[in-house]
Design a protein around this motif. Sequence first.
Motif, mmCIF file in Angstrom:
data_model
loop_
_atom_site.group_PDB
_atom_site.id
_atom_site.type_symbol
_atom_site.label_atom_id
_atom_site.label_comp_id
_atom_site.label_asym_id
_atom_site.label_seq_id
_atom_site.Cartn_x
_atom_site.Cartn_y
_atom_site.Cartn_z
ATOM 1 N N SER A 117 24.830 42.254 54.090
ATOM 2 C CA SER A 117 26.176 42.760 54.336
ATOM 3 C C SER A 117 26.914 43.020 53.023
ATOM 4 O O SER A 117 28.110 43.185 52.994
ATOM 5 C CB SER A 117 26.970 41.794 55.201
ATOM 6 O OG SER A 117 27.302 40.644 54.473
ATOM 7 N N THR A 118 26.172 43.049 51.938
ATOM 8 C CA THR A 118 26.843 43.340 50.674
ATOM 9 C C THR A 118 27.022 44.840 50.523
ATOM 10 O O THR A 118 26.487 45.629 51.281
ATOM 11 C CB THR A 118 26.036 42.810 49.478
ATOM 12 O OG1 THR A 118 24.713 43.302 49.621
ATOM 13 C CG2 THR A 118 26.030 41.308 49.446
ATOM 14 N N GLY A 119 27.770 45.215 49.532
ATOM 15 C CA GLY A 119 28.064 46.631 49.342
ATOM 16 C C GLY A 119 29.337 46.969 50.076
ATOM 17 O O GLY A 119 29.761 46.252 50.971
ATOM 18 N N THR A 120 29.969 48.056 49.657
ATOM 19 C CA THR A 120 31.271 48.387 50.210
ATOM 20 C C THR A 120 31.297 49.804 50.729
ATOM 21 O O THR A 120 30.491 50.635 50.353
ATOM 22 C CB THR A 120 32.355 48.263 49.125
ATOM 23 O OG1 THR A 120 31.949 49.068 48.036
ATOM 24 C CG2 THR A 120 32.528 46.844 48.671
ATOM 25 N N PHE A 121 32.212 50.030 51.626
ATOM 26 C CA PHE A 121 32.533 51.390 52.029
ATOM 27 C C PHE A 121 33.205 52.042 50.823
ATOM 28 O O PHE A 121 33.757 51.344 49.984
ATOM 29 C CB PHE A 121 33.472 51.357 53.224
ATOM 30 C CG PHE A 121 32.839 50.728 54.426
ATOM 31 C CD1 PHE A 121 32.142 51.501 55.335
ATOM 32 C CD2 PHE A 121 32.921 49.367 54.633
ATOM 33 C CE1 PHE A 121 31.540 50.917 56.426
ATOM 34 C CE2 PHE A 121 32.318 48.786 55.727
ATOM 35 C CZ PHE A 121 31.622 49.565 56.627
ATOM 36 N N SER A 123 34.833 52.576 47.979
ATOM 37 C CA SER A 123 35.817 51.587 47.563
ATOM 38 C C SER A 123 37.173 52.213 47.256
ATOM 39 O O SER A 123 37.253 53.250 46.629
ATOM 40 C CB SER A 123 35.283 50.861 46.334
ATOM 41 O OG SER A 123 36.081 49.754 46.066
ATOM 42 N N LEU A 128 37.830 47.024 54.989
ATOM 43 C CA LEU A 128 37.277 46.358 56.164
ATOM 44 C C LEU A 128 37.964 45.016 56.301
ATOM 45 O O LEU A 128 38.035 44.269 55.334
ATOM 46 C CB LEU A 128 35.776 46.151 55.966
ATOM 47 C CG LEU A 128 35.022 45.604 57.165
ATOM 48 C CD1 LEU A 128 34.894 46.677 58.233
ATOM 49 C CD2 LEU A 128 33.651 45.123 56.747
ATOM 50 N N GLU A 129 38.482 44.716 57.483
ATOM 51 C CA GLU A 129 39.202 43.459 57.605
ATOM 52 C C GLU A 129 39.016 42.816 58.977
ATOM 53 O O GLU A 129 38.693 43.499 59.956
ATOM 54 C CB GLU A 129 40.693 43.696 57.362
ATOM 55 C CG GLU A 129 41.300 44.560 58.433
ATOM 56 C CD GLU A 129 42.585 45.219 57.969
ATOM 57 O OE1 GLU A 129 43.628 44.914 58.523
ATOM 58 O OE2 GLU A 129 42.513 46.035 57.034
ATOM 59 N N LEU A 168 35.956 43.008 63.408
ATOM 60 C CA LEU A 168 36.217 43.680 62.141
ATOM 61 C C LEU A 168 36.699 45.096 62.418
ATOM 62 O O LEU A 168 36.246 45.745 63.364
ATOM 63 C CB LEU A 168 34.941 43.758 61.286
ATOM 64 C CG LEU A 168 34.418 42.464 60.680
ATOM 65 C CD1 LEU A 168 33.103 42.718 59.949
ATOM 66 C CD2 LEU A 168 35.435 41.856 59.718
ATOM 67 N N ARG A 171 39.461 50.616 58.090
ATOM 68 C CA ARG A 171 40.556 51.581 57.944
ATOM 69 C C ARG A 171 40.164 52.682 56.987
ATOM 70 O O ARG A 171 39.533 52.411 55.965
ATOM 71 C CB ARG A 171 41.763 50.897 57.293
ATOM 72 C CG ARG A 171 42.629 50.154 58.190
ATOM 73 C CD ARG A 171 43.644 49.392 57.335
ATOM 74 N NE ARG A 171 44.025 48.214 58.050
ATOM 75 C CZ ARG A 171 44.891 48.218 59.040
ATOM 76 N NH1 ARG A 171 45.479 49.330 59.416
ATOM 77 N NH2 ARG A 171 45.170 47.108 59.680
ATOM 78 N N VAL A 177 42.677 52.782 61.604
ATOM 79 C CA VAL A 177 41.390 52.168 61.929
ATOM 80 C C VAL A 177 40.505 53.228 62.583
ATOM 81 O O VAL A 177 40.876 53.817 63.600
ATOM 82 C CB VAL A 177 41.573 50.963 62.867
ATOM 83 C CG1 VAL A 177 40.205 50.404 63.279
ATOM 84 C CG2 VAL A 177 42.385 49.875 62.178
ATOM 85 N N ARG A 209 27.233 50.433 58.841
ATOM 86 C CA ARG A 209 27.741 49.464 57.855
ATOM 87 C C ARG A 209 28.539 48.369 58.525
ATOM 88 O O ARG A 209 28.436 47.189 58.169
ATOM 89 C CB ARG A 209 28.596 50.166 56.799
ATOM 90 C CG ARG A 209 27.827 51.184 55.965
ATOM 91 C CD ARG A 209 26.890 50.498 54.997
ATOM 92 N NE ARG A 209 27.597 49.880 53.882
ATOM 93 C CZ ARG A 209 28.027 50.551 52.835
ATOM 94 N NH1 ARG A 209 27.848 51.845 52.755
ATOM 95 N NH2 ARG A 209 28.645 49.934 51.861
ATOM 96 N N HIS A 213 27.901 44.239 58.526
ATOM 97 C CA HIS A 213 28.885 43.222 58.165
ATOM 98 C C HIS A 213 29.082 42.212 59.283
ATOM 99 O O HIS A 213 29.197 41.011 59.040
ATOM 100 C CB HIS A 213 30.216 43.872 57.779
ATOM 101 C CG HIS A 213 30.246 44.317 56.354
ATOM 102 N ND1 HIS A 213 30.519 43.457 55.322
ATOM 103 C CD2 HIS A 213 29.992 45.515 55.793
ATOM 104 C CE1 HIS A 213 30.439 44.124 54.181
ATOM 105 N NE2 HIS A 213 30.127 45.370 54.437
#
Lengths: 261, 261
Positions: A117-121, A123, A128-129, A168, A171, A177, A209, A213
């Motif tokens: 689950s590493t890595g980001t949309f 950035s 993501l929250e 989760l 946005r 969202v 993704r 997560h």
Amino acid sequence: MTADGFDDGWLARIEEAGLNASTPREQRVIDGWLVRLAPGKAKRARSIQPVAPGRLGIDKKLALCLPLFAAAELPPIVRITPFAQPARLDEHLAEVGMTRFDDSLVMVLPSLDGIASTGTFDSGAASLETVDARSFAAWVGAARGSSAREVAAHADRIANAPVPHHALALRDRDGVVVCGGQVAVEGSLAGLYDVFTLGEARGRGLADRLCRHLLGHARRLGASAGYLQVDAANAGARRLYRRLGFRDAYPYHYRTPAAAV
Amino acid sequence: MRIFCIANQKGGVGKTTTTVNLAAGLAQLDRRVLVVDLDPQGNATMGSGIDKRALDLSVYDVLLENAGIAEVRQASPKGGYDVIGANRELAGAEVELVGLERRDKRLRSALAKVADDYDFVLIDCPPSLSLLTLNGLSSAHGVVVPMQCEYFALEGLSDLVNTIKQVHANLNPGLEVIGILRVMFDPRITLQTQVSEQLKAHFGDKVFDTVIPRNVRLAEAPSYGMPGVAFDPASKGAQAFVDFAREMAARADALRAAPVR
């Protein structure tokens, strides 16, 4: 029972985990069947779950169950899985004229070890929250066009479920969202629920993704395997889940009196 | 992901207690939390149940870019959150960083890579204005200032406010003081009540509603390697921190560009 050679006992446990995660407050037990009467959109929480054979015979049981649906102003629905009891229940319901609809599948992911689950949309542009049950139900309800009553029932069910849910939301740069989903964790089993991407945001790998997560978080909470339920006709969703490593485990469908379809 | 520094240029004011208990409180509210220990004393690391003497990798390696956060993080055994640990090795980073480029933005770059893994990052800053503190402040959306209600506490505060103004102007225009948290509060001491009133009068709604009482269970918890919130959840101190976590979560939501819609 399955082409893929999964252990029946394990699949029965998956089925139970799915039932536990979706337990509504509005549930009765009638001669071995769970009768669920939540006024939400999800059929798993507003249908008969025939988990045990009981003693009365199918017709007597139905005679006890159907008035409960009428009183709750819900169409009577029976969910038929390979575990449904008593034996030949599906055939019997077909004989008395109940119509089969919404063929679905349970898919399983035997190990979460490959889920990173590493890595980001992208950035800065997206975030993501974690969101609470009420906010999540409101969002996914609006996205699916649910009624206010359905949204309230959904929020109530997740907030009070015997299995904790974690939602989760992703946005976009405008703060809207565009993709969301939930994972329900019971011991070693993590169930994906309500994964949804808004129409205009589809085809960008967001749900892929997001699911990673959700499963990564479930893994941190102690889960080692995943399961989910999907509409058998939803080829796009099934492709997404296959990419994540999920495999078809067993089918299920619903039956209802013809007049209610 | 929202990033907050727990900072005060005065030592011994309860920064670490605030960091680990806020982290554990937010984790209890189902938020995904990362604690970054930026203090060479390593108290937040130890207080989270991780032995600072046995760290393979630490925040030192993150700052010098020997390793990413995904490789360095460890789960706090009882806290329910992840930790980037620190130990005395970090004191050397100060000197080594001076000659490097982006020396004050190393942590910020590293955190951006795990932006989707956490809802909250809490950075425990050392009680000095150093390159370590600058790395913390240039990463953060906001600063939480724990304060004892004593006369000299206000003096330390004006130093901190000046530092934050400078960082705001030069390094991180997004930085703001989220709020002042009154800690180790004893209402029987008249001076504390007076200072508490002064804080309210001067800083208004920047002062958090929650007040953390002086509580022996909070003080005992670190020697058991646990946040007080996990060590004795029924204690007054633990309950105050859970209330504070709720207040922080609400303030963080209010900081966002838009509500869930």
